[in-house]
Design a protein around this motif. Structure first.
Motif, PDB file in Angstrom:
ATOM      1  N   GLN A 187       0.839  -1.189   0.000  1.00 37.35           N
ATOM      2  CA  GLN A 187       0.000   0.000   0.000  1.00 37.35           C
ATOM      3  C   GLN A 187       0.877   1.242   0.000  1.00 37.35           C
ATOM      4  OE1 GLN A 187      -2.150  -1.195   3.659  1.00 37.35           O
ATOM      5  NE2 GLN A 187      -1.627   0.838   4.483  1.00 37.35           N
ATOM      6  N   GLU A 188       0.267   2.343  -0.422  1.00 36.23           N
ATOM      7  CA  GLU A 188       1.012   3.562  -0.696  1.00 36.23           C
ATOM      8  C   GLU A 188       1.742   4.098   0.535  1.00 36.23           C
ATOM      9  OE1 GLU A 188       2.826   6.417  -2.681  1.00 36.23           O
ATOM     10  OE2 GLU A 188       1.624   4.819  -3.601  1.00 36.23           O
ATOM     11  N   GLU A 189       1.185   3.859   1.734  1.00 42.29           N
ATOM     12  CA  GLU A 189       1.812   4.378   2.944  1.00 42.29           C
ATOM     13  C   GLU A 189       3.166   3.734   3.249  1.00 42.29           C
ATOM     14  OE1 GLU A 189      -2.518   5.208   3.185  1.00 42.29           O
ATOM     15  OE2 GLU A 189      -1.267   3.497   2.577  1.00 42.29           O
ATOM     16  N   ALA A 190       3.488   2.648   2.580  1.00 44.69           N
ATOM     17  CA  ALA A 190       4.771   1.966   2.809  1.00 44.69           C
ATOM     18  C   ALA A 190       5.345   1.513   1.468  1.00 44.69           C
ATOM     19  CB  ALA A 190       4.582   0.775   3.744  1.00 44.69           C
ATOM     20  N   PRO A 191       5.767   2.457   0.628  1.00 44.69           N
ATOM     21  CA  PRO A 191       6.250   2.073  -0.707  1.00 44.69           C
ATOM     22  C   PRO A 191       7.479   1.178  -0.644  1.00 44.69           C
ATOM     23  CG  PRO A 191       6.764   4.377  -0.231  1.00 44.69           C
ATOM     24  CD  PRO A 191       5.855   3.902   0.857  1.00 44.69           C
ATOM     25  N   GLY A 192       7.421   0.084  -1.397  1.00 48.28           N
ATOM     26  CA  GLY A 192       8.545  -0.837  -1.435  1.00 48.28           C
ATOM     27  C   GLY A 192       8.650  -1.737  -0.231  1.00 48.28           C
ATOM     28  N   LEU A 193       7.606  -1.781   0.603  1.00 46.62           N
ATOM     29  CA  LEU A 193       7.597  -2.628   1.796  1.00 46.62           C
ATOM     30  C   LEU A 193       6.362  -3.529   1.753  1.00 46.62           C
ATOM     31  CD1 LEU A 193       8.592   0.171   4.310  1.00 46.62           C
ATOM     32  CD2 LEU A 193      10.094  -1.589   3.384  1.00 46.62           C
ATOM     33  N   ILE A 194       6.426  -4.651   2.456  1.00 44.30           N
ATOM     34  CA  ILE A 194       5.427  -5.705   2.291  1.00 44.30           C
ATOM     35  C   ILE A 194       4.631  -5.911   3.571  1.00 44.30           C
ATOM     36  CG2 ILE A 194       5.077  -8.152   1.732  1.00 44.30           C
ATOM     37  CD1 ILE A 194       7.867  -7.956   0.307  1.00 44.30           C
ATOM     38  N   PHE A 195       3.322  -6.046   3.427  1.00 47.02           N
ATOM     39  CA  PHE A 195       2.450  -6.464   4.521  1.00 47.02           C
ATOM     40  C   PHE A 195       2.181  -7.960   4.336  1.00 47.02           C
ATOM     41  CE2 PHE A 195       1.775  -1.963   4.101  1.00 47.02           C
ATOM     42  CZ  PHE A 195       1.508  -1.494   5.378  1.00 47.02           C
ATOM     43  N   TRP A 196       2.760  -8.767   5.198  1.00 50.22           N
ATOM     44  CA  TRP A 196       2.608 -10.217   5.086  1.00 50.22           C
ATOM     45  C   TRP A 196       1.331 -10.662   5.787  1.00 50.22           C
ATOM     46  CZ3 TRP A 196       5.429 -13.297   2.043  1.00 50.22           C
ATOM     47  CH2 TRP A 196       6.669 -12.828   1.609  1.00 50.22           C
ATOM     48  N   HIS A 197       0.490 -11.420   5.103  1.00 51.39           N
ATOM     49  CA  HIS A 197      -0.706 -12.004   5.690  1.00 51.39           C
ATOM     50  C   HIS A 197      -0.344 -13.378   6.277  1.00 51.39           C
ATOM     51  CE1 HIS A 197      -3.472  -9.415   2.890  1.00 51.39           C
ATOM     52  NE2 HIS A 197      -2.477  -8.725   3.414  1.00 51.39           N
ATOM     53  N   PRO A 198      -1.219 -13.957   7.104  1.00 53.80           N
ATOM     54  CA  PRO A 198      -0.864 -15.229   7.756  1.00 53.80           C
ATOM     55  C   PRO A 198      -0.403 -16.319   6.793  1.00 53.80           C
ATOM     56  CG  PRO A 198      -2.810 -14.302   8.785  1.00 53.80           C
ATOM     57  CD  PRO A 198      -2.498 -13.421   7.611  1.00 53.80           C
ATOM     58  N   LYS A 199      -1.090 -16.479   5.675  1.00 55.44           N
ATOM     59  CA  LYS A 199      -0.705 -17.553   4.750  1.00 55.44           C
ATOM     60  C   LYS A 199       0.644 -17.265   4.099  1.00 55.44           C
ATOM     61  CE  LYS A 199      -3.900 -19.067   1.948  1.00 55.44           C
ATOM     62  NZ  LYS A 199      -5.022 -18.989   0.980  1.00 55.44           N
ATOM     63  N   GLY A 200       0.890 -16.010   3.755  1.00 57.87           N
ATOM     64  CA  GLY A 200       2.184 -15.666   3.174  1.00 57.87           C
ATOM     65  C   GLY A 200       3.306 -15.834   4.171  1.00 57.87           C
ATOM     66  N   TRP A 201       3.024 -15.453   5.424  1.00 59.64           N
ATOM     67  CA  TRP A 201       4.060 -15.583   6.451  1.00 59.64           C
ATOM     68  C   TRP A 201       4.358 -17.046   6.748  1.00 59.64           C
ATOM     69  CZ3 TRP A 201       7.681 -12.487   7.452  1.00 59.64           C
ATOM     70  CH2 TRP A 201       8.441 -12.590   8.611  1.00 59.64           C
ATOM     71  N   ALA A 202       3.368 -17.916   6.540  1.00 61.55           N
ATOM     72  CA  ALA A 202       3.616 -19.355   6.712  1.00 61.55           C
ATOM     73  C   ALA A 202       4.651 -19.842   5.692  1.00 61.55           C
ATOM     74  CB  ALA A 202       2.311 -20.137   6.559  1.00 61.55           C
ATOM     75  N   ILE A 203       4.569 -19.340   4.461  1.00 58.49           N
ATOM     76  CA  ILE A 203       5.582 -19.682   3.445  1.00 58.49           C
ATOM     77  C   ILE A 203       6.946 -19.186   3.907  1.00 58.49           C
ATOM     78  CG2 ILE A 203       6.311 -19.372   1.051  1.00 58.49           C
ATOM     79  CD1 ILE A 203       3.344 -18.891   0.346  1.00 58.49           C
ATOM     80  N   TRP A 204       6.980 -17.929   4.339  1.00 55.40           N
ATOM     81  CA  TRP A 204       8.233 -17.341   4.824  1.00 55.40           C
ATOM     82  C   TRP A 204       8.857 -18.229   5.903  1.00 55.40           C
ATOM     83  CZ3 TRP A 204      10.744 -12.457   4.082  1.00 55.40           C
ATOM     84  CH2 TRP A 204      11.759 -12.205   4.988  1.00 55.40           C
ATOM     85  N   GLN A 205       8.036 -18.663   6.871  1.00 60.50           N
ATOM     86  CA  GLN A 205       8.550 -19.451   7.981  1.00 60.50           C
ATOM     87  C   GLN A 205       9.163 -20.766   7.508  1.00 60.50           C
ATOM     88  OE1 GLN A 205       8.788 -18.696  11.342  1.00 60.50           O
ATOM     89  NE2 GLN A 205       8.314 -16.638  10.601  1.00 60.50           N
ATOM     90  N   GLN A 206       8.548 -21.383   6.534  1.00 63.14           N
ATOM     91  CA  GLN A 206       9.106 -22.641   6.019  1.00 63.14           C
ATOM     92  C   GLN A 206      10.462 -22.411   5.371  1.00 63.14           C
ATOM     93  OE1 GLN A 206       7.605 -25.398   7.043  1.00 63.14           O
ATOM     94  NE2 GLN A 206       6.264 -23.837   7.950  1.00 63.14           N
ATOM     95  N   MET A 230       9.897  -8.344  -6.068  1.00 64.54           N
ATOM     96  CA  MET A 230      11.150  -8.525  -6.788  1.00 64.54           C
ATOM     97  C   MET A 230      12.135  -7.384  -6.518  1.00 64.54           C
ATOM     98  SD  MET A 230      10.916 -11.358  -8.428  1.00 64.54           S
ATOM     99  CE  MET A 230       9.802 -12.508  -9.253  1.00 64.54           C
ATOM    100  N   ARG A 231      11.611  -6.183  -6.309  1.00 72.74           N
ATOM    101  CA  ARG A 231      12.475  -5.022  -6.032  1.00 72.74           C
ATOM    102  C   ARG A 231      11.790  -4.196  -4.955  1.00 72.74           C
ATOM    103  NH1 ARG A 231      16.260  -2.614  -9.645  1.00 72.74           N
ATOM    104  NH2 ARG A 231      17.671  -1.328  -8.418  1.00 72.74           N
ATOM    105  N   VAL A 232      12.345  -4.213  -3.757  1.00 73.44           N
ATOM    106  CA  VAL A 232      11.722  -3.581  -2.601  1.00 73.44           C
ATOM    107  C   VAL A 232      12.734  -2.684  -1.903  1.00 73.44           C
ATOM    108  CG1 VAL A 232      10.006  -5.382  -2.199  1.00 73.44           C
ATOM    109  CG2 VAL A 232      12.293  -5.625  -1.220  1.00 73.44           C
ATOM    110  N   ARG A 233      12.258  -1.947  -0.919  1.00 71.12           N
ATOM    111  CA  ARG A 233      13.149  -1.101  -0.125  1.00 71.12           C
ATOM    112  C   ARG A 233      13.532  -1.753   1.196  1.00 71.12           C
ATOM    113  NH1 ARG A 233      10.210   4.759  -1.280  1.00 71.12           N
ATOM    114  NH2 ARG A 233      11.410   5.261  -3.165  1.00 71.12           N
ATOM    115  N   GLY A 234      12.722  -2.657   1.662  1.00 72.60           N
ATOM    116  CA  GLY A 234      13.039  -3.394   2.879  1.00 72.60           C
ATOM    117  C   GLY A 234      12.996  -4.884   2.601  1.00 72.60           C
ATOM    118  N   PHE A 235      14.062  -5.594   2.946  1.00 68.25           N
ATOM    119  CA  PHE A 235      14.126  -7.018   2.623  1.00 68.25           C
ATOM    120  C   PHE A 235      15.025  -7.731   3.625  1.00 68.25           C
ATOM    121  CE2 PHE A 235      17.469  -4.795   0.448  1.00 68.25           C
ATOM    122  CZ  PHE A 235      18.589  -5.598   0.577  1.00 68.25           C
ATOM    123  N   THR A 236      14.920  -9.046   3.625  1.00 70.11           N
ATOM    124  CA  THR A 236      15.734  -9.877   4.512  1.00 70.11           C
ATOM    125  C   THR A 236      16.605 -10.797   3.671  1.00 70.11           C
ATOM    126  OG1 THR A 236      14.073  -9.829   6.257  1.00 70.11           O
ATOM    127  CG2 THR A 236      15.683 -11.622   6.335  1.00 70.11           C
TER     128      THR A 236
END
Length: 647
Positions: free
Chosen positions: A261-280, A378-384
């Motif tokens: 969303q516009e309030e956080a350009p280049g940053l991601i709001f992870w939902h529960p299902k997406g965060w489950a992928i991240w955790q794996q 693919m191209r963000v401002r905040g990443f791990t």
């Protein structure tokens, strides 16, 4: 006499200056017709790409460039960008042209125009391009003084082009290319005539700020692709269609994985299902660290600016760094993890017997990427990053690099990627460190790949400012390439930051530092996984392993019981007890790409079984809960990508 040496070592002599085209024609009329350019090397000079009209006035080495050469394809694309501008100016005389470079698989050209271009405009422009190509007009190079060129473009209302020329330092001669009544600034070279441009297509239009600065005017960027052969373009356009269907941004919305969303350009709001992928992904990589001798660490998010100056990041990377201030001190929000890892290494004195020391971190980084370059995950401002650093001796360097390549190959295979391209990126023009050090580092990387039996390419000048690197590029399910992993040799940063170990002679030495990442950015890698699998992730990565659906209200308690039993065994499962028709439930969960849909009714409740439907119309029939659990557990443990193997 002028002696021309050809790539096969043969020579041709000419009594007077001769053009590239005439040399090609002297070899054979077919080659003369196919020639797009020449690669000329004069004594004591590097080879340069030139037009076929280029006049050779002294002895030289010459290679004829045709559409079968990579340079030839780039030439076609660059010339097609000019053809695009020619067509736009023909149809929309008030439009101003700016820049039009070659990009991967195509080209673009930026225009300033009073209204947005429409899809109908793109169709008309493409037809005009084809018409101009059929005219087969010569593309002629002209050389002008800078002042004359500025005056000319200002005079025809091309303010952007005049600004570009005026910004060129010095008073060097400016090259322009003319085709028909269109003339454009360009270094060249170009194809001999517009008739060589036969296979192209305009693909999209987007916004782009002039000179990439959001304070400047928003221009319109028209993208296109161009090829030497129609079958190549057809294959590429098919791949684009597939890529659109697999776009991680669309799939992320449909599967409720994340949002932007516009309030956080280049940053991601992870939902529960997406965060489950991240955790794996993170849990898998954490085990990779444990199994391969890495110690997991965590460094601060912000560090005093003085440290970033010591490392060279501030001088070489400050435009991409976020800064913050507190109590009259300036801090840099870390764009990378390496300086923090050196501080951890420096916290104690190390013996040579301890080396190599391998640190790993899931380090959150921030980089001030231009807003126009942001692209989903693919191209963000905040990443791990799955970032790691290895401190070793020079004698250990080659084996550490080779061991890392072997490890990376296994990790990629587990995620479903088996085809890897290897590139060694060598010293860039803007760098730190002595040439002798770079020589040693580049050789170590190349030797490690050769020892591992890996064929590699050399990317001249594309290394990091502090050291050369190996870049590992993956090929996905539809043939796209993604550069992910890297290992970089750094002799400079540990010395700058005072890293030391004690050698066998009780002398203090500076270790070699290897910067390495396997996945690179977690965000980008997960986006790649989503696109590679079209959202249908293998069970070990999927947000949910299974859903248990009841056919009727009477079977709802049993469905809930089965789901709870699966969860207790460690599976990601849930129940759907809604009073909807079973066909609707199955359809909805199929669209969510859940690996297994378990259907239960009164019959299954009485028998203590489940009716198993696997993704992709797989019907496993009726199974006991224990048998299904064993089957699913096997797929997860072996990280299988195809559902339904024997347990």
């Amino acid at each position: 006499m002028i002696c021309i040496t050809l790539p096969d070592g043969s020579k041709r002599s000419f009594e007077q200056p001769v053009s590239v085209h005439d040399v090609a024609h002297s070899i054979g009329p077919g080659l003369g017709k196919a020639a797009l350019a020449g690669r000329v090397a004069y004594p004591g000079q590097l080879a340069q790409l030139v037009d076929t009209s280029h006049l050779i006035e002294q002895d030289a080495n010459l290679a004829i460039v045709t559409d079968k050469d990579p340079d030839g394809l780039d030439l076609i694309r660059h010339s097609t960008a000019h053809l695009l501008a020619y067509a736009v100016k023909s149809l929309f005389p008030d439009a101003q042209v700016t820049i039009g470079p070659v990009i991967e698989n195509g080209f673009y050209y930026d225009f300033s125009y009073k209204r947005p271009f429409t899809p109908e405009d793109l169709d008309a422009i493409e037809k005009k391009m084809a018409e101009l190509a059929r005219l087969d007009q010569p593309v002629v190079r002209e050389e002008w003084s800078r002042d004359d060129a500025v005056k000319f473009f200002r005079g025809i209302g091309e303010a952007y082009k005049a600004e570009i020329i005026a910004s060129i330092p010095g008073n060097e001669t400016i090259s322009l290319y003319r085709e028909g009544d269109f003339i454009d600034l360009c270094r060249g070279p170009h194809v001999p005539s517009t008739g060589r441009l036969r296979v192209f297509k305009l693909t999209s239009v987007a916004g782009a700020y002039w000179r990439g600065d959001s304070n400047n005017e928003m221009l319109q960027r028209i993208y296109g692709t161009a090829w030497a052969r129609k079958e190549d373009q057809d294959a590429y356009l098919h791949m684009l269609e597939q890529a659109e269907l697999r776009d991680h941004r669309r799939i992320g919305r449909e599967l409720d994985l994340f949002h932007f969303q516009e309030e956080a350009p280049g940053l991601i709001f992870w939902h529960p299902k997406g965060w489950a992928i991240w955790q794996q992904v993170e849990q898998y990589m954490r085990q990779v660290y444990v199994d391969n001798g890495y110690q997991e660490v965590k460094a601060p998010q912000i560090l005093d600016l003085s440290l970033w100056k010591k490392t060279g990041h501030w001088d070489n990377y400050k435009e991409n760094m976020f800064t913050t201030e507190s109590e009259n001190r300036v801090y840099g929000l870390k764009p990378m993890n390496c300086p923090g890892h050196v501080q951890i290494f420096n916290a104690g004195l190390h013996s040579y017997r301890e080396l190599p020391v391998r640190y790993g971190e899931f380090g959150q980084c921030h980089r001030n990427e231009p807003s126009g370059s942001l692209h989903g995950m693919m191209r963000v401002r905040g990443f791990t990053q799955d970032d790691g650093h290895i401190f070793c001796t020079e004698d250990q360097l080659q084996e550490e690099c080779a061991a890392f390549t072997r490890l990376l190959q296994k990790v990629y295979a587990d995620f479903g990627f088996t085809e890897i391209l290897y590139k060694v990126a060598t010293r860039p023009e803007k760098r730190i460190g002595e040439d002798a050090v770079w020589d040693k580092a580049e050789k170590a990387l190349m030797d490690s790949l050769e020892a591992s039996g890996c064929h590699y390419e050399v990317s001249e000048g594309e290394g990091a400012f502090y050291g050369p690197k190996i870049e590992y590029t993956l090929k996905d399910a539809i043939g796209r390439h993604w550069q992910c992993g890297t290992i970089q040799v750094d002799f400079s940063m540990p010395k700058r930051l005072g890293a030391e170990y004690v050698d066998a002679s009780d002398q203090r030495r500076t270790p070699v530092m290897l910067h390495r990442a396997i996945l690179g950015s977690f965000e980008r890698f997960i986006a790649m996984l989503i696109e590679n699998h079209a959202g249908a992730l293998p069970p070990w990565l999927a947000p949910h392993h299974a859903v248990v659906c009841c056919i009727s209200e009477s079977s709802a308690p049993y469905a809930e019981e089965v789901a709870k039993a699966l969860v207790q065994q460690g599976f990601r499962a849930f129940s759907d007890l809604r009073g909807e028709k079973i066909t609707r439930k199955v359809r909805e969960h199929s669209l969510q790409k859940i690996p297994y849909i378990l259907v239960v009714g009164d019959k299954e409740r009485a028998a203590g079984t489940v009716s198993v439907r696997g993704r992709g119309n797989l019907d496993l029939g009726s199974l006991s809960v224990a048998d299904f659990s064993a089957r699913l557990l096997n797929e997860i443990r072996t990280r299988q990508t195809v559902l339904g193997p024997a347990a």
